[in-house]
Design an enzyme around this catalytic site. Structure first.
Site, PDB file in Angstrom:
ATOM      1  N   VAL A   1       0.479  -1.160  -0.057  1.00  0.00           N
ATOM      2  CA  VAL A   1       0.252  -0.054   0.084  1.00  0.00           C
ATOM      3  C   VAL A   1       0.996   1.296  -0.141  1.00  0.00           C
ATOM      4  O   VAL A   1       2.091   1.559   0.932  1.00  0.00           O
ATOM      5  CB  VAL A   1      -0.519  -0.180   1.444  1.00  0.00           C
ATOM      6  CG1 VAL A   1      -1.292  -0.634   0.994  1.00  0.00           C
ATOM      7  CG2 VAL A   1      -0.212   0.555   2.096  1.00  0.00           C
ATOM      8  N   CYS A   2      -0.268   2.354  -0.630  1.00  0.00           N
ATOM      9  CA  CYS A   2       0.434   3.807  -0.024  1.00  0.00           C
ATOM     10  C   CYS A   2      -0.671   3.925   0.052  1.00  0.00           C
ATOM     11  O   CYS A   2      -1.658   3.921   0.152  1.00  0.00           O
ATOM     12  CB  CYS A   2       1.809   3.866  -1.492  1.00  0.00           C
ATOM     13  SG  CYS A   2       0.304   4.332  -3.057  1.00  0.00           S
ATOM     14  N   ARG A   3      -0.145   5.616  -0.638  1.00  0.00           N
ATOM     15  CA  ARG A   3      -1.662   6.641  -0.446  1.00  0.00           C
ATOM     16  C   ARG A   3      -2.452   6.065  -1.218  1.00  0.00           C
ATOM     17  O   ARG A   3      -3.618   6.036  -1.005  1.00  0.00           O
ATOM     18  CB  ARG A   3      -1.190   7.721  -0.382  1.00  0.00           C
ATOM     19  CG  ARG A   3      -2.242   9.187   0.018  1.00  0.00           C
ATOM     20  CD  ARG A   3      -1.931  10.582   0.118  1.00  0.00           C
ATOM     21  NE  ARG A   3      -3.310  11.273  -0.095  1.00  0.00           N
ATOM     22  CZ  ARG A   3      -3.675  11.807  -1.044  1.00  0.00           C
ATOM     23  NH1 ARG A   3      -3.022  11.637  -2.250  1.00  0.00           N
ATOM     24  NH2 ARG A   3      -4.446  12.933  -1.214  1.00  0.00           N
TER      25      ARG A   3
END
Length: 110
Positions: A61-63
């Site tokens: 995940v990232c933003r």
């Protein structure tokens, strides 16, 4: 474009005990993250990849999904089994998945 070559999974399909790798920056991590996630900012992944287990599926995940797609591609090219979590931590929060912060404040996605 990463979307065609990178495996993508929906937030709802990440198992409660799934291995989540968060590749966001330190300030984003401190504001809110999945409770048991491993934090390795994307730019540190080449040096710290050994911290990521090779014997299980990795959910990255990232933003919103751009940086995590880069991480997934690099990990899979190097022999890991990784998938990009669609919508990143924004989707995670909207889905009501657990989050914690490092600041003592209510967790949020920044």
């Amino acid at each position: 474009m990463f979307a065609e070559s990178v495996p993508v999974v929906e937030v709802s399909t990440v198992p409660p005990d799934g291995f989540v790798l968060d590749v966001r920056e330190d300030d984003e991590w401190r504001a809110g993250h999945a409770p048991d996630a491993l934090h390795i900012p994307l730019h540190q992944l080449p040096e710290r990849a050994a911290e990521v287990p090779r014997d299980r599926q990795i959910y990255v995940v990232c933003r919103i999904g751009g940086r995590s797609a880069q991480a997934v591609q690099a990990l899979n090219d190097a022999g890991w089994q990784a998938a990009n979590v669609a919508g990143g931590m924004q989707a995670w929060a909207l889905a009501g998945r657990g989050m914690v912060s490092e600041t003592g404040a209510d967790p949020k996605v920044v």
